[in-house]
Scaffold this active site. Sequence first.
Site, mmCIF file in Angstrom:
data_model
loop_
_atom_site.group_PDB
_atom_site.id
_atom_site.type_symbol
_atom_site.label_atom_id
_atom_site.label_comp_id
_atom_site.label_asym_id
_atom_site.label_seq_id
_atom_site.Cartn_x
_atom_site.Cartn_y
_atom_site.Cartn_z
ATOM 1 N N LYS A 45 0.853 -1.199 0.000
ATOM 2 C CA LYS A 45 0.000 0.000 0.000
ATOM 3 C C LYS A 45 0.884 1.242 0.000
ATOM 4 O O LYS A 45 2.092 1.144 0.228
ATOM 5 C CB LYS A 45 -0.922 -0.022 1.220
ATOM 6 C CG LYS A 45 -0.209 0.049 2.554
ATOM 7 C CD LYS A 45 -1.187 -0.100 3.696
ATOM 8 C CE LYS A 45 -0.447 -0.143 5.015
ATOM 9 N NZ LYS A 45 -1.082 0.556 6.094
ATOM 10 N N ARG A 143 -9.874 0.121 15.469
ATOM 11 C CA ARG A 143 -9.834 0.947 14.258
ATOM 12 C C ARG A 143 -10.858 0.412 13.268
ATOM 13 O O ARG A 143 -11.809 1.082 12.955
ATOM 14 C CB ARG A 143 -8.397 0.898 13.691
ATOM 15 C CG ARG A 143 -8.105 1.921 12.644
ATOM 16 C CD ARG A 143 -6.647 1.978 12.281
ATOM 17 N NE ARG A 143 -6.150 0.776 11.606
ATOM 18 C CZ ARG A 143 -4.946 0.669 11.054
ATOM 19 N NH1 ARG A 143 -4.095 1.682 11.110
ATOM 20 N NH2 ARG A 143 -4.568 -0.441 10.448
ATOM 21 N N HIS A 172 -5.317 -7.209 13.590
ATOM 22 C CA HIS A 172 -4.112 -6.384 13.414
ATOM 23 C C HIS A 172 -3.622 -5.928 14.777
ATOM 24 O O HIS A 172 -4.418 -5.505 15.614
ATOM 25 C CB HIS A 172 -4.463 -5.172 12.531
ATOM 26 C CG HIS A 172 -3.279 -4.372 12.082
ATOM 27 N ND1 HIS A 172 -2.125 -4.941 11.596
ATOM 28 C CD2 HIS A 172 -3.065 -3.026 12.030
ATOM 29 C CE1 HIS A 172 -1.265 -3.982 11.262
ATOM 30 N NE2 HIS A 172 -1.813 -2.812 11.526
ATOM 31 N N ARG A 228 1.536 -10.790 7.361
ATOM 32 C CA ARG A 228 1.535 -9.607 6.477
ATOM 33 C C ARG A 228 2.714 -8.710 6.853
ATOM 34 O O ARG A 228 2.828 -8.322 8.009
ATOM 35 C CB ARG A 228 0.244 -8.792 6.677
ATOM 36 C CG ARG A 228 -1.039 -9.581 6.623
ATOM 37 C CD ARG A 228 -2.246 -8.658 6.809
ATOM 38 N NE ARG A 228 -2.230 -7.908 8.049
ATOM 39 C CZ ARG A 228 -2.763 -8.330 9.195
ATOM 40 N NH1 ARG A 228 -3.367 -9.508 9.260
ATOM 41 N NH2 ARG A 228 -2.699 -7.583 10.273
ATOM 42 N N TYR A 272 16.353 30.956 2.488
ATOM 43 C CA TYR A 272 15.345 31.769 3.173
ATOM 44 C C TYR A 272 15.698 31.917 4.649
ATOM 45 O O TYR A 272 16.004 30.945 5.334
ATOM 46 C CB TYR A 272 13.971 31.117 3.066
ATOM 47 C CG TYR A 272 13.468 31.015 1.652
ATOM 48 C CD1 TYR A 272 13.129 32.157 0.933
ATOM 49 C CD2 TYR A 272 13.339 29.780 1.033
ATOM 50 C CE1 TYR A 272 12.669 32.058 -0.379
ATOM 51 C CE2 TYR A 272 12.874 29.674 -0.271
ATOM 52 C CZ TYR A 272 12.549 30.823 -0.973
ATOM 53 O OH TYR A 272 12.104 30.726 -2.263
ATOM 54 N N CYS A 319 14.679 24.117 1.218
ATOM 55 C CA CYS A 319 13.724 24.863 0.385
ATOM 56 C C CYS A 319 12.764 23.870 -0.287
ATOM 57 O O CYS A 319 12.877 22.670 -0.119
ATOM 58 C CB CYS A 319 14.460 25.666 -0.671
ATOM 59 S SG CYS A 319 15.685 26.805 0.011
ATOM 60 N N ASP A 321 12.530 22.984 -3.394
ATOM 61 C CA ASP A 321 13.116 22.131 -4.429
ATOM 62 C C ASP A 321 14.630 21.973 -4.302
ATOM 63 O O ASP A 321 15.236 21.243 -5.081
ATOM 64 C CB ASP A 321 12.827 22.725 -5.819
ATOM 65 C CG ASP A 321 11.413 23.253 -5.900
ATOM 66 O OD1 ASP A 321 10.489 22.435 -5.799
ATOM 67 O OD2 ASP A 321 11.238 24.483 -5.998
HETATM 68 C C1 LIG Z 1 -3.881 -4.290 8.367
HETATM 69 C C2 LIG Z 1 -2.411 -4.138 8.143
HETATM 70 N N1 LIG Z 1 -1.650 -5.229 8.019
HETATM 71 C C3 LIG Z 1 -0.321 -5.158 7.842
HETATM 72 C C4 LIG Z 1 0.320 -3.938 7.765
HETATM 73 C C5 LIG Z 1 1.794 -3.897 7.583
HETATM 74 O O1 LIG Z 1 2.410 -3.375 8.727
HETATM 75 P P1 LIG Z 1 3.994 -3.268 8.822
HETATM 76 O O2 LIG Z 1 4.400 -2.289 7.791
HETATM 77 O O3 LIG Z 1 4.229 -2.739 10.198
HETATM 78 O O4 LIG Z 1 4.529 -4.625 8.589
HETATM 79 C C6 LIG Z 1 -0.435 -2.772 7.888
HETATM 80 C C7 LIG Z 1 0.242 -1.477 7.837
HETATM 81 O O5 LIG Z 1 -0.074 -0.528 8.470
HETATM 82 C C8 LIG Z 1 -1.831 -2.867 8.083
HETATM 83 O O6 LIG Z 1 -2.600 -1.779 8.207
#
Ligand SMILES: Cc1ncc(COP(=O)(O)O)c(C=O)c1O
Length: 397
Positions: A45, A143, A172, A228, A272, A319, A321
Amino acid sequence: MAEDEGIITEILAGTHALIDLDAYTANIQALRAAAPHAELMAVVKADAYGHGAVYCGHAALAAGCAWLGVARISEGLLLRSNGISAPVLVLGPPNLAEITRALDANLTLAVGSRSVLDAVLGVAAGRSSPARVHIKVDTGMHRYGFEPHEVCDLFARLQSHADIAVDGVFTHFARADERDLALTDRQVAVFSDVVASLEAAGLLPRWVHQANSAGILIGRTAGSNLVRSGIATYGLDPSDELPAGPNFTPIMTVRAPVGRRFTLPRGEGVAYGWTYVAPETEEDAVVAIGYADGLPRQLANRGWFSANGERAPIHGRVCMDQTIIGAPPGLAEGDLVTVFGPERGAMSLNDIAAIAGTNNYEIATRLMARVPRIYLQGGTPVAWEQPLLGKRGYCRS
Ligand SMILES: Cc1ncc(COP(=O)(O)O)c(C=O)c1O
Protein backbone atom coordinates in the site's frame (compact mmCIF):
# COMPACT_ATOMS: atom_id res chain seq x y z
CA MET A 1 15.83 -0.85 -25.87
CA ALA A 2 17.60 2.36 -26.94
CA GLU A 3 14.66 4.36 -25.59
CA ASP A 4 14.95 2.67 -22.17
CA GLU A 5 18.67 3.34 -22.08
CA GLY A 6 18.01 7.02 -22.78
CA ILE A 7 15.42 7.28 -20.04
CA ILE A 8 17.69 5.57 -17.53
CA THR A 9 20.54 7.92 -18.36
CA GLU A 10 18.20 10.88 -17.89
CA ILE A 11 16.81 9.59 -14.60
CA LEU A 12 20.26 8.78 -13.18
CA ALA A 13 21.50 12.29 -13.92
CA GLY A 14 18.76 13.92 -11.84
CA THR A 15 17.11 13.49 -8.45
CA HIS A 16 16.11 9.82 -8.22
CA ALA A 17 15.56 6.81 -6.01
CA LEU A 18 17.40 3.52 -6.47
CA ILE A 19 15.46 0.46 -5.33
CA ASP A 20 17.57 -2.62 -4.68
CA LEU A 21 15.39 -5.59 -5.61
CA ASP A 22 18.03 -8.10 -4.46
CA ALA A 23 17.84 -6.62 -0.96
CA TYR A 24 14.02 -6.65 -1.16
CA THR A 25 14.10 -10.35 -2.07
CA ALA A 26 16.55 -11.10 0.75
CA ASN A 27 14.35 -9.23 3.27
CA ILE A 28 11.34 -11.23 2.08
CA GLN A 29 13.29 -14.46 2.44
CA ALA A 30 14.28 -13.48 5.99
CA LEU A 31 10.62 -12.88 6.84
CA ARG A 32 9.56 -16.18 5.30
CA ALA A 33 12.26 -17.95 7.33
CA ALA A 34 10.92 -16.28 10.48
CA ALA A 35 7.41 -17.69 9.83
CA PRO A 36 8.11 -20.86 7.84
CA HIS A 37 4.66 -22.37 8.43
CA ALA A 38 2.86 -19.39 6.90
CA GLU A 39 2.57 -17.74 3.51
CA LEU A 40 3.66 -14.09 3.28
CA MET A 41 1.58 -11.13 2.15
CA ALA A 42 3.80 -8.26 0.98
CA VAL A 43 2.08 -5.03 1.97
CA VAL A 44 2.54 -2.65 -0.96
CA LYS A 45 0.00 0.00 0.00
CA ALA A 46 0.96 3.68 -0.24
CA ASP A 47 2.93 2.91 -3.41
CA ALA A 48 4.90 0.28 -1.52
CA TYR A 49 5.72 2.75 1.26
CA GLY A 50 7.23 5.07 -1.34
CA HIS A 51 9.20 2.32 -3.12
CA GLY A 52 6.77 1.78 -6.04
CA ALA A 53 3.95 -0.76 -5.82
CA VAL A 54 4.10 -2.14 -9.35
CA TYR A 55 7.70 -3.36 -9.43
CA CYS A 56 7.82 -4.17 -5.72
CA GLY A 57 4.59 -6.14 -6.20
CA HIS A 58 6.06 -8.13 -9.09
CA ALA A 59 9.33 -8.67 -7.17
CA ALA A 60 7.50 -9.78 -4.02
CA LEU A 61 5.55 -12.39 -5.97
CA ALA A 62 8.75 -13.56 -7.70
CA ALA A 63 10.30 -13.91 -4.22
CA GLY A 64 7.51 -16.29 -3.22
CA CYS A 65 4.89 -14.06 -1.59
CA ALA A 66 1.41 -15.55 -1.95
CA TRP A 67 -0.50 -12.30 -1.45
CA LEU A 68 -0.15 -8.55 -1.87
CA GLY A 69 -1.85 -6.12 0.51
CA VAL A 70 -3.08 -2.61 -0.29
CA ALA A 71 -5.15 -0.07 1.61
CA ARG A 72 -7.41 1.26 -1.15
CA ILE A 73 -9.25 -0.30 -4.08
CA SER A 74 -7.49 2.09 -6.48
CA GLU A 75 -4.15 0.67 -5.33
CA GLY A 76 -5.38 -2.83 -6.13
CA LEU A 77 -6.57 -1.67 -9.56
CA LEU A 78 -3.09 -0.27 -10.27
CA LEU A 79 -1.61 -3.72 -9.61
CA ARG A 80 -4.21 -5.42 -11.80
CA SER A 81 -3.64 -3.02 -14.69
CA ASN A 82 0.07 -3.76 -14.49
CA GLY A 83 -0.09 -7.48 -14.97
CA ILE A 84 -0.54 -8.71 -11.40
CA SER A 85 -3.16 -11.44 -11.14
CA ALA A 86 -2.12 -12.86 -7.73
CA PRO A 87 -4.45 -12.54 -4.72
CA VAL A 88 -4.67 -8.92 -3.49
CA LEU A 89 -6.33 -7.98 -0.21
CA VAL A 90 -7.67 -4.45 0.25
CA LEU A 91 -6.91 -4.04 3.96
CA GLY A 92 -8.74 -0.85 4.80
CA PRO A 93 -12.40 0.10 4.73
CA PRO A 94 -13.07 0.41 0.99
CA ASN A 95 -14.59 3.32 -0.87
CA LEU A 96 -18.14 1.94 -1.15
CA ALA A 97 -18.59 3.55 -4.56
CA GLU A 98 -15.69 1.47 -5.95
CA ILE A 99 -16.82 -1.99 -4.79
CA THR A 100 -18.11 -3.02 -8.22
CA ARG A 101 -14.75 -2.19 -9.74
CA ALA A 102 -12.98 -4.14 -6.98
CA LEU A 103 -15.09 -7.24 -7.62
CA ASP A 104 -14.66 -6.89 -11.40
CA ALA A 105 -10.90 -6.90 -10.79
CA ASN A 106 -11.09 -9.92 -8.48
CA LEU A 107 -9.73 -8.00 -5.47
CA THR A 108 -10.41 -9.48 -2.04
CA LEU A 109 -11.99 -7.01 0.38
CA ALA A 110 -11.43 -6.75 4.13
CA VAL A 111 -14.86 -6.49 5.71
CA GLY A 112 -14.78 -5.07 9.22
CA SER A 113 -18.03 -3.19 9.68
CA ARG A 114 -21.73 -3.68 9.12
CA SER A 115 -21.96 -0.89 6.52
CA VAL A 116 -19.12 -2.34 4.44
CA LEU A 117 -20.69 -5.80 4.66
CA ASP A 118 -24.09 -4.47 3.54
CA ALA A 119 -22.47 -2.57 0.67
CA VAL A 120 -20.53 -5.64 -0.49
CA LEU A 121 -23.65 -7.82 -0.29
CA GLY A 122 -25.63 -5.20 -2.21
CA VAL A 123 -23.08 -5.05 -5.03
CA ALA A 124 -22.47 -8.82 -5.05
CA ALA A 125 -26.13 -9.78 -5.42
CA GLY A 126 -26.71 -11.65 -8.66
CA ARG A 127 -23.14 -11.46 -9.92
CA SER A 128 -21.76 -14.50 -11.68
CA SER A 129 -19.15 -15.13 -8.98
CA PRO A 130 -19.30 -14.39 -5.25
CA ALA A 131 -17.49 -11.45 -3.64
CA ARG A 132 -14.37 -12.75 -1.94
CA VAL A 133 -13.77 -11.24 1.52
CA HIS A 134 -11.63 -11.57 4.64
CA ILE A 135 -13.46 -10.73 7.87
CA LYS A 136 -11.50 -8.38 10.12
CA VAL A 137 -11.77 -8.77 13.88
CA ASP A 138 -11.06 -5.90 16.27
CA THR A 139 -9.02 -7.50 19.05
CA GLY A 140 -7.63 -4.26 20.47
CA MET A 141 -6.49 -1.90 17.71
CA HIS A 142 -9.94 -0.29 17.82
CA ARG A 143 -9.83 0.95 14.26
CA TYR A 144 -11.62 -1.40 11.84
CA GLY A 145 -13.12 -4.80 12.57
CA PHE A 146 -16.06 -6.65 14.07
CA GLU A 147 -16.25 -7.29 17.79
CA PRO A 148 -14.85 -10.74 18.61
CA HIS A 149 -18.19 -11.95 20.04
CA GLU A 150 -20.00 -11.13 16.75
CA VAL A 151 -17.71 -13.14 14.51
CA CYS A 152 -19.03 -16.70 14.85
CA ASP A 153 -22.65 -15.71 14.18
CA LEU A 154 -21.55 -13.58 11.27
CA PHE A 155 -19.65 -16.48 9.69
CA ALA A 156 -22.65 -18.78 10.23
CA ARG A 157 -24.96 -16.32 8.45
CA LEU A 158 -22.54 -15.71 5.60
CA GLN A 159 -21.84 -19.41 5.05
CA SER A 160 -25.20 -19.90 3.39
CA HIS A 161 -24.93 -16.72 1.33
CA ALA A 162 -24.33 -17.43 -2.33
CA ASP A 163 -23.13 -13.89 -3.08
CA ILE A 164 -20.17 -13.85 -0.72
CA ALA A 165 -17.20 -16.18 -0.20
CA VAL A 166 -15.49 -15.73 3.17
CA ASP A 167 -11.90 -16.65 2.39
CA GLY A 168 -10.14 -15.38 5.53
CA VAL A 169 -10.29 -14.03 9.06
CA PHE A 170 -7.72 -11.63 10.47
CA THR A 171 -6.80 -9.06 13.05
CA HIS A 172 -4.11 -6.38 13.41
CA PHE A 173 -1.71 -5.66 16.29
CA ALA A 174 -1.62 -2.21 17.86
CA ARG A 175 1.58 -2.43 19.93
CA ALA A 176 3.66 -5.37 18.69
CA ASP A 177 6.61 -3.02 17.99
CA GLU A 178 6.99 -2.11 21.68
CA ARG A 179 8.97 -3.75 24.46
CA ASP A 180 5.84 -4.25 26.54
CA LEU A 181 3.89 -7.01 24.79
CA ALA A 182 0.95 -7.20 27.22
CA LEU A 183 -1.60 -5.85 24.74
CA THR A 184 -0.19 -7.94 21.89
CA ASP A 185 -0.53 -11.09 23.93
CA ARG A 186 -4.07 -10.11 24.91
CA GLN A 187 -4.87 -9.62 21.21
CA VAL A 188 -3.31 -13.01 20.39
CA ALA A 189 -5.47 -14.68 23.06
CA VAL A 190 -8.69 -12.97 21.90
CA PHE A 191 -8.01 -13.84 18.26
CA SER A 192 -7.13 -17.47 19.00
CA ASP A 193 -10.43 -17.80 20.90
CA VAL A 194 -12.26 -16.51 17.82
CA VAL A 195 -10.34 -18.93 15.58
CA ALA A 196 -11.04 -21.83 17.96
CA SER A 197 -14.79 -21.07 17.95
CA LEU A 198 -14.83 -20.92 14.16
CA GLU A 199 -12.97 -24.20 13.98
CA ALA A 200 -15.33 -25.86 16.46
CA ALA A 201 -18.29 -24.70 14.38
CA GLY A 202 -16.69 -25.97 11.17
CA LEU A 203 -16.54 -22.40 9.84
CA LEU A 204 -12.79 -21.77 9.68
CA PRO A 205 -11.92 -20.06 6.38
CA ARG A 206 -8.89 -20.81 4.20
CA TRP A 207 -6.69 -17.95 5.54
CA VAL A 208 -6.04 -16.99 9.17
CA HIS A 209 -3.69 -14.05 9.82
CA GLN A 210 -2.66 -11.64 12.53
CA ALA A 211 1.03 -10.66 12.40
CA ASN A 212 2.49 -7.53 10.79
CA SER A 213 6.29 -7.10 10.50
CA ALA A 214 6.64 -6.57 14.24
CA GLY A 215 4.44 -9.58 14.97
CA ILE A 216 6.60 -11.75 12.70
CA LEU A 217 9.85 -10.52 14.25
CA ILE A 218 8.61 -11.24 17.79
CA GLY A 219 7.19 -14.62 16.75
CA ARG A 220 3.48 -14.07 17.30
CA THR A 221 2.54 -16.19 14.28
CA ALA A 222 1.33 -19.48 15.78
CA GLY A 223 -2.09 -20.56 14.52
CA SER A 224 -1.76 -18.44 11.37
CA ASN A 225 -1.17 -19.64 7.84
CA LEU A 226 -0.55 -16.12 6.49
CA VAL A 227 1.51 -13.17 7.80
CA ARG A 228 1.54 -9.61 6.48
CA SER A 229 4.65 -7.48 6.23
CA GLY A 230 5.28 -4.01 4.93
CA ILE A 231 8.03 -2.10 6.72
CA ALA A 232 10.46 -5.02 7.19
CA THR A 233 10.24 -6.04 3.53
CA TYR A 234 11.71 -2.62 2.75
CA GLY A 235 14.50 -3.33 5.24
CA LEU A 236 13.23 -0.76 7.72
CA ASP A 237 12.74 -1.07 11.48
CA PRO A 238 9.19 -1.41 12.84
CA SER A 239 10.22 0.99 15.62
CA ASP A 240 13.18 2.17 17.69
CA GLU A 241 12.22 -0.45 20.27
CA LEU A 242 12.09 -3.20 17.66
CA PRO A 243 14.90 -2.93 15.07
CA ALA A 244 14.48 -5.31 12.15
CA GLY A 245 17.95 -6.73 12.83
CA PRO A 246 20.99 -7.78 10.82
CA ASN A 247 19.07 -9.90 8.30
CA PHE A 248 17.38 -6.81 6.86
CA THR A 249 18.80 -4.12 4.58
CA PRO A 250 17.05 -0.88 3.53
CA ILE A 251 16.29 -1.14 -0.15
CA MET A 252 16.01 2.54 -1.11
CA THR A 253 18.75 5.08 -1.76
CA VAL A 254 17.84 8.61 -2.86
CA ARG A 255 20.40 10.64 -4.74
CA ALA A 256 20.35 14.16 -6.14
CA PRO A 257 22.71 16.24 -8.28
CA VAL A 258 24.63 19.34 -7.32
CA GLY A 259 23.17 22.24 -9.30
CA ARG A 260 25.71 24.87 -8.29
CA ARG A 261 28.89 25.09 -6.26
CA PHE A 262 29.78 28.51 -4.85
CA THR A 263 31.88 30.37 -2.33
CA LEU A 264 29.98 31.73 0.64
CA PRO A 265 31.88 34.62 2.19
CA ARG A 266 32.28 34.80 5.97
CA GLY A 267 29.25 36.46 7.58
CA GLU A 268 26.91 35.72 4.63
CA GLY A 269 23.88 33.46 5.11
CA VAL A 270 22.15 30.96 2.82
CA ALA A 271 18.57 30.43 1.69
CA TYR A 272 15.34 31.77 3.17
CA GLY A 273 15.81 33.36 6.57
CA TRP A 274 19.61 33.05 6.61
CA THR A 275 19.33 30.51 9.41
CA TYR A 276 22.90 29.49 8.58
CA VAL A 277 25.63 32.14 8.43
CA ALA A 278 29.15 31.15 7.36
CA PRO A 279 31.56 31.44 10.32
CA GLU A 280 34.43 31.59 7.82
CA THR A 281 34.48 31.85 4.05
CA GLU A 282 33.54 28.40 2.77
CA GLU A 283 32.43 26.34 -0.19
CA ASP A 284 28.77 25.36 -0.43
CA ALA A 285 26.73 23.37 -2.93
CA VAL A 286 23.08 23.50 -3.96
CA VAL A 287 21.45 20.06 -4.23
CA ALA A 288 18.30 19.45 -6.26
CA ILE A 289 16.04 18.09 -3.56
CA GLY A 290 13.65 19.84 -1.20
CA TYR A 291 10.60 19.45 0.92
CA ALA A 292 8.41 19.08 -2.18
CA ASP A 293 10.34 15.87 -2.88
CA GLY A 294 9.56 14.63 0.62
CA LEU A 295 12.55 15.88 2.58
CA PRO A 296 11.35 17.26 5.94
CA ARG A 297 12.09 20.93 6.66
CA GLN A 298 13.18 19.90 10.16
CA LEU A 299 16.51 18.77 8.63
CA ALA A 300 17.55 22.44 8.37
CA ASN A 301 21.01 22.80 9.95
CA ARG A 302 20.69 19.29 11.44
CA GLY A 303 20.72 16.77 8.63
CA TRP A 304 23.48 15.84 6.20
CA PHE A 305 23.99 14.28 2.80
CA SER A 306 26.81 11.99 1.78
CA ALA A 307 29.19 13.33 -0.87
CA ASN A 308 31.67 10.68 -2.00
CA GLY A 309 31.26 8.94 1.36
CA GLU A 310 31.86 12.15 3.30
CA ARG A 311 29.27 13.86 5.48
CA ALA A 312 28.15 17.18 4.00
CA PRO A 313 26.03 19.10 6.52
CA ILE A 314 22.81 20.82 5.48
CA HIS A 315 23.25 24.59 5.71
CA GLY A 316 20.14 26.69 6.32
CA ARG A 317 16.57 25.86 5.49
CA VAL A 318 15.44 23.03 3.27
CA CYS A 319 13.72 24.86 0.38
CA MET A 320 10.86 23.51 -1.70
CA ASP A 321 13.12 22.13 -4.43
CA GLN A 322 16.68 22.70 -3.28
CA THR A 323 18.88 22.24 -0.24
CA ILE A 324 22.30 23.74 0.45
CA ILE A 325 25.17 21.76 1.94
CA GLY A 326 28.74 22.48 2.92
CA ALA A 327 30.71 21.24 -0.09
CA PRO A 328 33.60 18.86 0.52
CA PRO A 329 36.65 19.32 -1.72
CA GLY A 330 36.19 17.72 -5.12
CA LEU A 331 32.39 17.90 -5.20
CA ALA A 332 31.56 19.38 -8.59
CA GLU A 333 28.43 20.67 -10.29
CA GLY A 334 26.55 17.72 -11.77
CA ASP A 335 27.93 15.25 -9.20
CA LEU A 336 25.39 13.19 -7.28
CA VAL A 337 25.14 13.21 -3.51
CA THR A 338 23.32 10.59 -1.46
CA VAL A 339 20.39 12.09 0.40
CA PHE A 340 19.62 8.93 2.35
CA GLY A 341 20.16 5.21 2.07
CA PRO A 342 22.09 2.31 3.49
CA GLU A 343 25.48 3.47 2.20
CA ARG A 344 28.17 4.49 4.67
CA GLY A 345 28.07 8.15 5.70
CA ALA A 346 24.51 8.73 4.48
CA MET A 347 21.50 9.51 6.63
CA SER A 348 19.20 6.57 7.19
CA LEU A 349 15.42 6.90 7.22
CA ASN A 350 15.71 6.41 11.00
CA ASP A 351 18.09 9.40 11.23
CA ILE A 352 15.68 11.57 9.25
CA ALA A 353 12.69 10.38 11.26
CA ALA A 354 14.47 11.10 14.56
CA ILE A 355 15.28 14.66 13.47
CA ALA A 356 11.78 15.23 12.10
CA GLY A 357 10.10 13.81 15.20
CA THR A 358 8.22 11.09 13.33
CA ASN A 359 8.75 7.47 12.24
CA ASN A 360 10.48 5.95 9.23
CA TYR A 361 7.10 4.88 7.76
CA GLU A 362 6.09 8.50 7.34
CA ILE A 363 9.39 9.61 5.81
CA ALA A 364 9.41 6.72 3.30
CA THR A 365 5.81 7.31 2.22
CA ARG A 366 6.40 11.06 1.81
CA LEU A 367 8.62 10.55 -1.22
CA MET A 368 6.85 12.48 -3.93
CA ALA A 369 5.73 11.39 -7.38
CA ARG A 370 8.24 13.68 -9.06
CA VAL A 371 11.14 11.53 -7.81
CA PRO A 372 11.65 8.83 -10.49
CA ARG A 373 12.88 5.38 -9.56
CA ILE A 374 15.36 2.90 -10.97
CA TYR A 375 15.04 -0.73 -9.90
CA LEU A 376 18.30 -2.65 -9.62
CA GLN A 377 19.09 -6.32 -9.75
CA GLY A 378 22.67 -7.51 -9.56
CA GLY A 379 23.60 -3.83 -9.44
CA THR A 380 22.12 -3.08 -12.88
CA PRO A 381 18.87 -1.35 -13.83
CA VAL A 382 16.04 -3.76 -14.62
CA ALA A 383 13.10 -1.35 -14.54
CA TRP A 384 12.32 2.34 -14.24
CA GLU A 385 9.38 4.44 -13.19
CA GLN A 386 8.48 8.11 -13.55
CA PRO A 387 5.38 8.32 -11.32
CA LEU A 388 4.70 11.97 -12.14
CA LEU A 389 4.49 11.16 -15.83
CA GLY A 390 2.67 7.86 -15.23
CA LYS A 391 5.41 6.02 -17.13
CA ARG A 392 7.31 2.87 -16.32
CA GLY A 393 9.13 0.15 -18.18
CA TYR A 394 11.39 -2.84 -17.95
CA CYS A 395 14.93 -2.62 -19.23
CA ARG A 396 15.42 -5.27 -21.86
CA SER A 397 18.92 -6.57 -22.27
C1 LIG B 1 -3.88 -4.29 8.37
C2 LIG B 1 -2.41 -4.14 8.14
N1 LIG B 1 -1.65 -5.23 8.02
C3 LIG B 1 -0.32 -5.16 7.84
C4 LIG B 1 0.32 -3.94 7.77
C5 LIG B 1 1.79 -3.90 7.58
O1 LIG B 1 2.41 -3.38 8.73
P1 LIG B 1 3.99 -3.27 8.82
O2 LIG B 1 4.40 -2.29 7.79
O3 LIG B 1 4.23 -2.74 10.20
O4 LIG B 1 4.53 -4.63 8.59
C6 LIG B 1 -0.44 -2.77 7.89
C7 LIG B 1 0.24 -1.48 7.84
O5 LIG B 1 -0.07 -0.53 8.47
C8 LIG B 1 -1.83 -2.87 8.08
O6 LIG B 1 -2.60 -1.78 8.21
